[in-house]
Structures are given as structure tokens and as C-alpha cells.
Design an enzyme around this catalytic site. Sequence first.
Site, PDB file in Angstrom:
ATOM      1  N   GLU A 105       0.830  -1.206   0.000  1.00 22.68           N
ATOM      2  CA  GLU A 105       0.000   0.000   0.000  1.00 22.68           C
ATOM      3  C   GLU A 105       0.865   1.257   0.000  1.00 22.68           C
ATOM      4  OE1 GLU A 105      -2.681  -3.242   1.202  1.00 22.68           O
ATOM      5  OE2 GLU A 105      -0.598  -2.724   1.619  1.00 22.68           O
ATOM      6  N   ASP A 107       2.685  13.333 -14.695  1.00 21.08           N
ATOM      7  CA  ASP A 107       1.642  13.667 -15.664  1.00 21.08           C
ATOM      8  C   ASP A 107       1.340  15.158 -15.684  1.00 21.08           C
ATOM      9  OD1 ASP A 107      -0.581  13.020 -17.498  1.00 21.08           O
ATOM     10  OD2 ASP A 107      -1.841  13.600 -15.796  1.00 21.08           O
TER      11      ASP A 107
END
Length: 312
Positions: free
Chosen positions: A98, A112
Site C-alpha cells: 500500500e 503527468d
Amino acid sequence: MKDVSQKPDSLRVARATATLHAPATCIDLLRTGDTEKGDPLKTARVAGILAAKRTDELIPLCHPLPIHRADVHYELADTSVRVIAEVQTIGPTGVEMEALTAASLAALTLYDMLKPYAEPDELHIEDCRLERKTGGKSHYRRTLATPHSAAVVVLSDTVASGAKRDTAGAYVRDALVEAGFAPVEYAVIADDAAVLGDLVGSLVDGGIALVITVGGTGLGPRDITVDTIRPMLDVEIPGIMEAARAFGQKRMPFAMLSRGVAGYVRDTLVATFPGSRGGASESLAATLPGLVHLLETGRSGGRHPGGYGEGH
């Protein structure tokens, strides 16, 4: 998928990092939060937290876990940003994946949002790693550092008569050997209070560090283990069998009916487990870390832990 049903819950914390290298102009954009897609650091933080909570959907074979806390923060340098993800749960398995997923997704989100402001070869992510984890078997040991003696005493009229084969006591015996106990004595007796009292007394006189009885903790007329052992205890430790009952209750609805007790008879630690194979194995799974800790730090180890024990 690996069976984790016999692992007790514990507090698990993991910290993972990933580094995005970018031109100084992109780092300035991170500081101002001014890009055409919004604030990269805030957006990436949300992406990382959501990724931590949905890791079991993203990574094959990951166990779904309730995430009690997840966060992402950053360390900015002149031409890089270090993403730091921390994840916490209370469960039977760790949260390493996680934390790694959160760090990776946050770094990818930054990539991005910054790619319109840099050439392709100016942006790259590297050094995604697990930096720290706590909890579970790496934090709470289930094996002894040095051998301690133990004895397993099975109480069963049917097993003692040869009408039934013992599986519960044999499992506990073998598990103790695997946990580093040596030597491990093993005996099967009928449900007889006098015989049990004499046997436990002789084991205590012999300096055995740990005695585990298996059987006789229920409510039947022949269930004499608890009534025999409790008066022998010099120091009762209620939490040991409370932990065993709580662990078992999550797996079947009758664990609450076990009357098992535990504590010290002089310097010998004694615990009374149920006689069923499931009850005995679950009781050992729940209590073994505490038994190991107590034997190494309590009366037998020369120091008596206070509260939760040293190092908690």
C-alpha cells in the site's frame, strides 16, 4: 493466495518513497502550485492516498485491508521531488504494498501534471523503495532467541484410553519446537484433578519454563483443568487467555465458552488451552508473541515487564 487467517492482528505501519527528477522550472511550478491542471502536490497527495486504499484492486494477490491512516508528503530539492508515503492499519498483514503503491501513484501524478513543461528526457522517476515497516512477525517475534524448556499436557479421557488420537496437543508440541523451545515434553493424562496437579507440580519443581495444558477448559463435569490450575497460580495473567478467546471468537462463535486461565506457578509460566485442534492452534497463534516476550523478559528471563512490556 496465502492463508493469513491464523495471524493475529497488530498495528502495521509502512513508509515508502519515490523520487521524481525534473528541471528547476518544474520544481518552481510545484512550489507555486500553478499549472494548467491545478496544484500538482495537492492532486498527487489525493491520488496517493486513494491508491493506498485501493491497492488490492491494483496489485494481484494483495490482501484487502482497512487503511486507518494514509498520507503523502514531499521533500523538494533544486531538480527533484521526493515523494514520501506513510500507511497504517491494524490487521494480520503488513501495508508495504500500500505504501509503495501510494508513493508510485503520487510520483506518476506529478509526472503527468509536469510533462507539458518539460522535454520527455527531462522527467524520470527512480528509487521507489520501502524505507521502513513495523508490526507483525518482524516486530513481534514468534520464536525464541535462546531455547527455553516447555511441556504440553493433554487432558482427555478418550485419548488417554487409546480410543482417540491426539491432534491438538501434538500440534502445540510441534509448534513450540518450531518456535525454538527445547526440550519440549509431552504427556497425555485422563481428566483427573489429582494427576494433573501432581504432574504440573513436578514440572514446576523441575524448572520447566512453560507448561501448556490442552483440554478441560469447558463447562462439562469432567472439565477440571481450570479448577485445578487456578488455585496453583501465584500470579494470574488474565490477558493471555483473553487474547486467545478474542482471537478465536472472530473465527467461531463458541470461543467465549472457554474458561482458560494463565499465569505463573512460581517461575513457571502456565497456560490452559482448549482441547479441540482449532481451539488449541488458535490459542497458540494469538498468544505466542506474548509468551515469547514474557519468557525472555519476565520472571524466567530475569526482568519483569511493566504495562505492555519493554520496547512497546
